[in-house]
Design a protein around this motif. Structure first.
Motif, PDB file in Angstrom:
ATOM      1  N   ASN A  32      58.690  13.552  52.828  1.00  0.00           N
ATOM      2  CA  ASN A  32      57.907  12.694  51.945  1.00  0.00           C
ATOM      3  C   ASN A  32      58.182  13.147  50.520  1.00  0.00           C
ATOM      4  O   ASN A  32      57.649  14.142  50.051  1.00  0.00           O
ATOM      5  CB  ASN A  32      56.414  12.834  52.275  1.00  0.00           C
ATOM      6  N   TYR A  76      47.644  19.911  52.157  1.00  0.00           N
ATOM      7  CA  TYR A  76      49.090  20.143  52.188  1.00  0.00           C
ATOM      8  C   TYR A  76      49.571  20.802  50.900  1.00  0.00           C
ATOM      9  O   TYR A  76      50.418  21.711  50.934  1.00  0.00           O
ATOM     10  CB  TYR A  76      49.838  18.825  52.414  1.00  0.00           C
ATOM     11  N   LEU A  77      49.053  20.363  49.764  1.00  0.00           N
ATOM     12  CA  LEU A  77      49.530  20.869  48.481  1.00  0.00           C
ATOM     13  C   LEU A  77      49.319  22.370  48.363  1.00  0.00           C
ATOM     14  O   LEU A  77      50.149  23.079  47.784  1.00  0.00           O
ATOM     15  CB  LEU A  77      48.823  20.143  47.332  1.00  0.00           C
ATOM     16  N   GLU A  94      55.257  16.725  44.487  1.00  0.00           N
ATOM     17  CA  GLU A  94      53.947  17.044  43.930  1.00  0.00           C
ATOM     18  C   GLU A  94      53.556  18.486  44.243  1.00  0.00           C
ATOM     19  O   GLU A  94      52.924  19.167  43.425  1.00  0.00           O
ATOM     20  CB  GLU A  94      52.893  16.086  44.489  1.00  0.00           C
ATOM     21  N   ALA A  95      53.941  18.967  45.421  1.00  0.00           N
ATOM     22  CA  ALA A  95      53.643  20.353  45.790  1.00  0.00           C
ATOM     23  C   ALA A  95      54.534  21.339  45.045  1.00  0.00           C
ATOM     24  O   ALA A  95      54.246  22.533  45.021  1.00  0.00           O
ATOM     25  CB  ALA A  95      53.811  20.538  47.290  1.00  0.00           C
ATOM     26  N   SER A 103      51.227  24.267  51.961  1.00  0.00           N
ATOM     27  CA  SER A 103      52.686  24.234  51.995  1.00  0.00           C
ATOM     28  C   SER A 103      53.289  25.257  51.041  1.00  0.00           C
ATOM     29  O   SER A 103      54.344  25.841  51.309  1.00  0.00           O
ATOM     30  CB  SER A 103      53.200  22.834  51.659  1.00  0.00           C
ATOM     31  N   THR A 140      49.098  22.209  56.886  1.00  0.00           N
ATOM     32  CA  THR A 140      49.839  21.201  56.107  1.00  0.00           C
ATOM     33  C   THR A 140      49.660  19.797  56.683  1.00  0.00           C
ATOM     34  O   THR A 140      49.930  18.805  56.000  1.00  0.00           O
ATOM     35  CB  THR A 140      51.342  21.522  56.078  1.00  0.00           C
ATOM     36  N   SER A 187      45.566  17.167  55.658  1.00  0.00           N
ATOM     37  CA  SER A 187      45.398  16.080  54.693  1.00  0.00           C
ATOM     38  C   SER A 187      46.379  16.296  53.554  1.00  0.00           C
ATOM     39  O   SER A 187      46.982  17.363  53.415  1.00  0.00           O
ATOM     40  CB  SER A 187      43.965  16.047  54.142  1.00  0.00           C
ATOM     41  N   ARG A 188      46.520  15.287  52.731  1.00  0.00           N
ATOM     42  CA  ARG A 188      47.411  15.391  51.581  1.00  0.00           C
ATOM     43  C   ARG A 188      46.956  16.510  50.647  1.00  0.00           C
ATOM     44  O   ARG A 188      47.775  17.277  50.137  1.00  0.00           O
ATOM     45  CB  ARG A 188      47.441  14.052  50.831  1.00  0.00           C
ATOM     46  N   ALA A 189      45.651  16.602  50.431  1.00  0.00           N
ATOM     47  CA  ALA A 189      45.135  17.605  49.506  1.00  0.00           C
ATOM     48  C   ALA A 189      45.372  19.018  50.029  1.00  0.00           C
ATOM     49  O   ALA A 189      45.796  19.913  49.290  1.00  0.00           O
ATOM     50  CB  ALA A 189      43.646  17.381  49.270  1.00  0.00           C
ATOM     51  N   ASP A 209      57.447  12.089  47.492  1.00  0.00           N
ATOM     52  CA  ASP A 209      56.340  12.177  46.531  1.00  0.00           C
ATOM     53  C   ASP A 209      55.486  13.412  46.802  1.00  0.00           C
ATOM     54  O   ASP A 209      55.123  14.153  45.881  1.00  0.00           O
ATOM     55  CB  ASP A 209      55.477  10.913  46.594  1.00  0.00           C
ATOM     56  N   LEU A 210      55.172  13.648  48.074  1.00  0.00           N
ATOM     57  CA  LEU A 210      54.328  14.783  48.434  1.00  0.00           C
ATOM     58  C   LEU A 210      55.059  16.102  48.209  1.00  0.00           C
ATOM     59  O   LEU A 210      54.488  17.067  47.684  1.00  0.00           O
ATOM     60  CB  LEU A 210      53.894  14.659  49.897  1.00  0.00           C
TER      61      LEU A 210
END
Length: 348
Positions: free
Chosen positions: A109, A63-64, A115-116, A67, A56, A59-61, A111-112
């Motif tokens: 976070n 993580y999605l 989004e997940a 997570s 997680t 990177s942001r990608a 937003d993150l």
């Protein structure tokens, strides 16, 4: 958890030309087991939990994806600190609490996290908020804090192991909370829950079980009406594990048959081997029976100094959380007429 669809537009390709399916397959293998029996939740020290946690942070990608697997397979809330931190992550109020965040301090976070779509992937959960040494001055978990957490994630749960013994429930607070009310009964909101492992005092707070429950294990060893009501209130129940009731009698076996109103149920009585016996005058079994009574043996302690009840309680919890309780070896209880015939047979 069910594999995430690679075609899901919310999953970006974090690996360039490599297909997303490859990464998802790796995550499936990471949380999977050799025999296919998944635990209710992997503990924090487990390698799968550590690996998913590390992913997680890549990177942001990533993580999605990672997570979602983390929250689906590793919600192991075995002490008060983890319980309160998860409540904080969900955005639930902590009030004046040592673990409460300072004013305006970000808990996640947003937003993150949004989004997940994390809450939709919480399908399995273990709650046993023990007061442990590393918790410092953190107060014990109270009943309202269990209720609001379960109401927040209960609609997506399929498997739950919950122990109310460590939960602090003063009588005055229980009266004030009215957990028997429909709006606060956590199980009535768990429409997808199929598997429940719970402590003997669960029905003291919540009289009604999950409406579509299939497998239930409760560490009760009596024939109290509140427990029997909880066991047999839903006709969907297929498997029931309980500790062998003290002074089990034939009339208790008959009550199991009388109360059950579904198609078929396996009732497994858990005890050490030498405590298992068929009560005198127990009914004969029939191929048309909708109830089958089984006996499961709990190994004695190597030193032989543990109480049978404690051994059976721990055995049920251990295998319940590991996810292999329902497949444990068992044998069908013999009817009383079978016992009499075997006694009448001449010795060889």
């Amino acid at each position: 958890m069910p594999p995430l669809a690679a075609s899901d537009t919310r999953i970006p390709n974090a690996f360039g030309s490599l297909p997303v399916e490859l990464f998802l397959n790796i995550l499936d293998q990471l949380v999977g087991t050799r025999d296919g029996r998944l635990p209710v939740a992997y503990e924090p020290s487990h390698s799968a939990t550590k690996a998913l946690r590390a992913l997680t942070l890549v990177s942001r990608a990533v993580y999605l994806c990672a997570s979602r697997y983390l929250y689906a397979n590793c919600l192991y809330l075995n002490d008060v600190t983890r319980h309160h931190r998860f409540r904080r992550t969900l955005g639930l109020e902590l009030g004046h609490h040592p673990l409460a965040l300072e004013y305006s301090q970000a808990g996640r976070n947003e937003d993150l996290f949004n989004e997940a779509d994390i809450p939709q992937h919480v399908v399995s959960l273990f709650i046993s908020p023990e007061k442990t040494q590393n918790c410092g001055m953190t107060p014990r978990v109270r009943l309202p804090q269990v209720i609001d957490l379960c109401l927040a994630v209960g609609s997506t749960l399929k498997r739950l192991a919950i122990d109310f013994n460590p939960v602090y429930v003063p009588a005055s607070e229980q009266v004030l909370m009215k957990p028997h009310c429909r709006s606060r009964n956590i199980f009535l909101h768990m429409l997808n829950l199929e598997e429940l492992v719970c402590s003997y005092d669960t029905s003291d707070y919540f009289r009604y079980p999950p409406p579509n429950l299939k497998r239930l294990a409760m560490t009760a060893n009596d024939m109290e009406p509140s427990h029997l009501d909880f066991y047999f209130m839903v006709s969907s129940l297929e498997t029931l594990f309980i500790l062998r009731p003290k002074n089990l009698k034939a009339k208790h076996i008959d009550e199991f048959f009388d109360r059950y109103n579904g198609k078929h149920i396996d009732i497994v009585l858990v005890d050490v081997n030498n405590n298992h016996r068929t009560p005198p005058s127990t009914r004969d079994w029939s191929s048309d029976d909708r109830v089958t009574i089984w006996e499961a043996d709990v190994p004695r302690s190597f030193y032989g100094d543990d109480e049978d009840l404690i051994l059976c309680d721990e055995w049920t919890w251990t295998h319940g959380v590991k996810g292999d309780l329902w497949d444990q070896d068992k044998r069908r209880m013999r009817s009383w007429s079978e016992i009499e015939r075997s006694l009448a047979e001449p010795a060889l």
